[in-house]
Design a protein around this motif. Structure first.
Motif, PDB file in Angstrom:
ATOM      1  N   SER A  37      13.683 -45.446  -3.898  1.00 11.76           N
ATOM      2  CA  SER A  37      14.291 -46.142  -2.838  1.00 11.76           C
ATOM      3  C   SER A  37      15.534 -46.840  -2.593  1.00 11.76           C
ATOM      4  CB  SER A  37      13.490 -47.635  -2.247  1.00 11.76           C
ATOM      5  OG  SER A  37      13.337 -48.867  -3.653  1.00 11.76           O
ATOM      6  N   LEU A  38      16.162 -47.454  -2.032  1.00  7.63           N
ATOM      7  CA  LEU A  38      16.984 -47.351  -1.638  1.00  7.63           C
ATOM      8  C   LEU A  38      17.915 -48.237  -2.737  1.00  7.63           C
ATOM      9  CD1 LEU A  38      20.287 -47.779   0.330  1.00  7.63           C
ATOM     10  CD2 LEU A  38      19.025 -50.071   0.371  1.00  7.63           C
ATOM     11  N   GLU A  39      17.451 -49.183  -3.389  1.00  9.41           N
ATOM     12  CA  GLU A  39      17.774 -49.322  -4.427  1.00  9.41           C
ATOM     13  C   GLU A  39      18.360 -48.516  -6.191  1.00  9.41           C
ATOM     14  OE1 GLU A  39      16.569 -52.844  -8.668  1.00  9.41           O
ATOM     15  OE2 GLU A  39      14.741 -51.808  -6.533  1.00  9.41           O
ATOM     16  N   GLN A  40      17.456 -47.650  -5.673  1.00  8.43           N
ATOM     17  CA  GLN A  40      17.443 -46.417  -7.035  1.00  8.43           C
ATOM     18  C   GLN A  40      18.979 -45.495  -6.714  1.00  8.43           C
ATOM     19  OE1 GLN A  40      15.914 -46.897 -10.151  1.00  8.43           O
ATOM     20  NE2 GLN A  40      17.750 -45.023 -10.198  1.00  8.43           N
ATOM     21  N   LEU A  41      18.374 -45.765  -4.546  1.00  5.39           N
ATOM     22  CA  LEU A  41      19.776 -44.858  -4.238  1.00  5.39           C
ATOM     23  C   LEU A  41      21.155 -45.493  -5.044  1.00  5.39           C
ATOM     24  CD1 LEU A  41      20.044 -42.468  -1.302  1.00  5.39           C
ATOM     25  CD2 LEU A  41      21.821 -44.091  -1.492  1.00  5.39           C
ATOM     26  N   LEU A  42      20.849 -46.353  -4.675  1.00  5.48           N
ATOM     27  CA  LEU A  42      22.575 -46.975  -5.055  1.00  5.48           C
ATOM     28  C   LEU A  42      23.329 -47.127  -5.995  1.00  5.48           C
ATOM     29  CD1 LEU A  42      21.924 -50.354  -2.605  1.00  5.48           C
ATOM     30  CD2 LEU A  42      23.710 -48.306  -1.897  1.00  5.48           C
ATOM     31  N   ILE A  43      21.941 -47.082  -7.117  1.00  9.35           N
ATOM     32  CA  ILE A  43      22.435 -47.121  -8.667  1.00  9.35           C
ATOM     33  C   ILE A  43      22.993 -45.809  -9.221  1.00  9.35           C
ATOM     34  CG2 ILE A  43      21.312 -46.754 -10.989  1.00  9.35           C
ATOM     35  CD1 ILE A  43      19.404 -49.356  -9.508  1.00  9.35           C
ATOM     36  N   ASN A  44      21.751 -44.199  -8.647  1.00  5.95           N
ATOM     37  CA  ASN A  44      22.721 -43.087  -8.353  1.00  5.95           C
ATOM     38  C   ASN A  44      23.534 -42.820  -7.795  1.00  5.95           C
ATOM     39  OD1 ASN A  44      20.106 -42.496 -10.558  1.00  5.95           O
ATOM     40  ND2 ASN A  44      19.357 -42.365  -8.273  1.00  5.95           N
ATOM     41  N   PHE A  45      24.368 -43.116  -6.879  1.00  4.09           N
ATOM     42  CA  PHE A  45      25.607 -42.948  -6.306  1.00  4.09           C
ATOM     43  C   PHE A  45      26.509 -43.551  -6.643  1.00  4.09           C
ATOM     44  CE2 PHE A  45      29.048 -44.786  -3.036  1.00  4.09           C
ATOM     45  CZ  PHE A  45      28.771 -43.429  -2.524  1.00  4.09           C
ATOM     46  N   SER A  46      26.421 -45.185  -7.118  1.00  6.36           N
ATOM     47  CA  SER A  46      27.161 -45.630  -8.381  1.00  6.36           C
ATOM     48  C   SER A  46      27.638 -44.997  -9.641  1.00  6.36           C
ATOM     49  CB  SER A  46      26.630 -46.977  -8.897  1.00  6.36           C
ATOM     50  OG  SER A  46      26.278 -47.738  -7.577  1.00  6.36           O
ATOM     51  N   ASN A  47      26.672 -44.309  -9.735  1.00 11.08           N
ATOM     52  CA  ASN A  47      26.634 -43.533 -11.296  1.00 11.08           C
ATOM     53  C   ASN A  47      27.044 -41.895 -11.226  1.00 11.08           C
ATOM     54  OD1 ASN A  47      25.785 -44.560 -12.836  1.00 11.08           O
ATOM     55  ND2 ASN A  47      23.508 -44.221 -12.713  1.00 11.08           N
ATOM     56  N   GLU A  48      27.553 -41.355 -10.049  1.00  9.32           N
ATOM     57  CA  GLU A  48      27.332 -40.506  -9.410  1.00  9.32           C
ATOM     58  C   GLU A  48      29.303 -40.567  -9.422  1.00  9.32           C
ATOM     59  OE1 GLU A  48      27.141 -37.219  -8.619  1.00  9.32           O
ATOM     60  OE2 GLU A  48      24.713 -37.437  -8.219  1.00  9.32           O
ATOM     61  N   HIS A  49      29.680 -42.116  -8.920  1.00 12.66           N
ATOM     62  CA  HIS A  49      31.150 -42.038  -9.156  1.00 12.66           C
ATOM     63  C   HIS A  49      32.387 -41.943 -10.029  1.00 12.66           C
ATOM     64  CE1 HIS A  49      33.242 -42.623  -5.125  1.00 12.66           C
ATOM     65  NE2 HIS A  49      31.963 -42.954  -5.065  1.00 12.66           N
ATOM     66  N   LEU A  50      30.635 -42.918 -10.887  1.00  9.64           N
ATOM     67  CA  LEU A  50      31.310 -43.276 -12.403  1.00  9.64           C
ATOM     68  C   LEU A  50      31.618 -41.462 -13.246  1.00  9.64           C
ATOM     69  CD1 LEU A  50      29.203 -46.460 -13.455  1.00  9.64           C
ATOM     70  CD2 LEU A  50      31.605 -45.854 -13.128  1.00  9.64           C
ATOM     71  N   GLN A  51      30.573 -40.697 -12.610  1.00 11.12           N
ATOM     72  CA  GLN A  51      30.738 -39.425 -13.455  1.00 11.12           C
ATOM     73  C   GLN A  51      32.002 -38.026 -13.053  1.00 11.12           C
ATOM     74  OE1 GLN A  51      28.750 -38.413 -15.844  1.00 11.12           O
ATOM     75  NE2 GLN A  51      29.958 -36.381 -16.396  1.00 11.12           N
ATOM     76  N   ALA A  52      31.982 -38.925 -11.974  1.00  5.94           N
ATOM     77  CA  ALA A  52      33.442 -38.420 -11.475  1.00  5.94           C
ATOM     78  C   ALA A  52      34.708 -38.694 -11.783  1.00  5.94           C
ATOM     79  CB  ALA A  52      33.976 -38.571  -9.493  1.00  5.94           C
ATOM     80  N   ILE A  53      34.960 -40.017 -12.041  1.00  6.10           N
ATOM     81  CA  ILE A  53      35.778 -40.606 -13.184  1.00  6.10           C
ATOM     82  C   ILE A  53      36.055 -39.893 -14.253  1.00  6.10           C
ATOM     83  CG2 ILE A  53      36.801 -42.731 -13.898  1.00  6.10           C
ATOM     84  CD1 ILE A  53      35.541 -44.073 -11.186  1.00  6.10           C
ATOM     85  N   PHE A  54      34.698 -40.144 -14.803  1.00  4.06           N
ATOM     86  CA  PHE A  54      34.635 -39.474 -16.606  1.00  4.06           C
ATOM     87  C   PHE A  54      35.138 -37.303 -16.769  1.00  4.06           C
ATOM     88  CE2 PHE A  54      32.157 -37.004 -19.049  1.00  4.06           C
ATOM     89  CZ  PHE A  54      32.262 -37.203 -20.799  1.00  4.06           C
ATOM     90  N   ASN A  55      34.801 -37.048 -15.361  1.00  8.00           N
ATOM     91  CA  ASN A  55      35.206 -35.392 -15.619  1.00  8.00           C
ATOM     92  C   ASN A  55      36.538 -35.746 -15.334  1.00  8.00           C
ATOM     93  OD1 ASN A  55      32.415 -34.772 -15.146  1.00  8.00           O
ATOM     94  ND2 ASN A  55      32.448 -34.700 -13.313  1.00  8.00           N
ATOM     95  N   SER A  56      37.391 -36.541 -14.563  1.00  7.93           N
ATOM     96  CA  SER A  56      38.619 -36.708 -14.579  1.00  7.93           C
ATOM     97  C   SER A  56      39.416 -36.973 -15.131  1.00  7.93           C
ATOM     98  CB  SER A  56      39.202 -37.292 -13.075  1.00  7.93           C
ATOM     99  OG  SER A  56      40.388 -37.522 -12.759  1.00  7.93           O
ATOM    100  N   ILE A  57      38.737 -37.496 -15.852  1.00  8.18           N
ATOM    101  CA  ILE A  57      39.670 -38.070 -17.525  1.00  8.18           C
ATOM    102  C   ILE A  57      39.794 -37.317 -18.443  1.00  8.18           C
ATOM    103  CG2 ILE A  57      39.477 -40.106 -18.955  1.00  8.18           C
ATOM    104  CD1 ILE A  57      38.936 -42.593 -16.901  1.00  8.18           C
ATOM    105  N   ILE A  58      38.255 -36.796 -18.569  1.00  6.23           N
ATOM    106  CA  ILE A  58      37.905 -35.481 -20.109  1.00  6.23           C
ATOM    107  C   ILE A  58      38.942 -34.333 -19.748  1.00  6.23           C
ATOM    108  CG2 ILE A  58      36.052 -34.269 -21.542  1.00  6.23           C
ATOM    109  CD1 ILE A  58      36.627 -37.255 -21.601  1.00  6.23           C
ATOM    110  N   PHE A  59      39.096 -33.459 -17.991  1.00  6.70           N
ATOM    111  CA  PHE A  59      39.197 -32.757 -18.118  1.00  6.70           C
ATOM    112  C   PHE A  59      40.438 -32.510 -17.529  1.00  6.70           C
ATOM    113  CE2 PHE A  59      34.736 -31.703 -16.243  1.00  6.70           C
ATOM    114  CZ  PHE A  59      34.405 -31.000 -17.453  1.00  6.70           C
ATOM    115  N   SER A  60      41.307 -33.417 -17.466  1.00  2.95           N
ATOM    116  CA  SER A  60      42.816 -33.595 -17.759  1.00  2.95           C
ATOM    117  C   SER A  60      43.216 -33.878 -19.095  1.00  2.95           C
ATOM    118  CB  SER A  60      42.802 -34.853 -17.157  1.00  2.95           C
ATOM    119  OG  SER A  60      42.714 -34.616 -15.439  1.00  2.95           O
TER     120      SER A  60
END
Length: 153
Positions: A37-60
């Protein structure tokens, strides 16, 4: 034992008389349940953002290290590891999931089905979204960690 409220001694809240409190959250707790439901969608959306930050830091960092050592930077498919399009699916100003959900919530006769129909109409070409037709209130998002079916109910 107190319940949840301010100063209560409920689970994880410290409570009155408790000493210093440190709360931990498993930020990479990406999950896909039988019903999401919405709760899991929000958790997964937050994890998408965290993954994007992680990718940026690691690849840079990897590129900077290679340059510092005089080694040609490693070749990789940046698009394959990028989840920018998934984040945009959620947060685009007029066609994103959150904008459309907000619109549907204030619409006098908004329904789960009409929300999903609007989401599909606004993003029908989006590679990260699929609408499950027989279930008019369900849709699927392809996240970095896997595809998840969400219920709009």
């Amino acid at each position: 034992e107190g319940g949840g409220g301010e100063g209560g001694g409920g689970e994880g809240g410290g409570g009155s008389g408790a000493g210093p409190f440190v709360g931990l959250l498993d930020i990479f707790g990406f999950e896909d349940f039988e019903s999401n439901s919405l709760e899991q969608l929000l958790i997964n959306f937050s994890n998408e953002h965290l993954q994007a930050i992680f990718n940026s830091i690691i690849f840079s960092a990897a590129q900077a290290e290679a340059e510092a050592e005089g080694v040609p930077p490693p070749q990789f498919d940046a698009e394959a590891v990028s989840n920018v399009s998934t984040i945009a699916l959620f947060s685009a100003p007029h066609s994103g999931l959150f904008a459309l959900l907000n619109e549907e919530c204030v619409f006098p006769k908004g329904t789960d089905e009409s929300f999903v129909a609007k989401l599909h109409a606004a993003n029908k070409e989006h590679s990260r979204l699929s609408v499950l037709q027989p279930e008019g209130s369900a849709f699927r998002v392809a996240h970095y960690a896997g595809s998840v079916k969400y219920q709009a109910r």
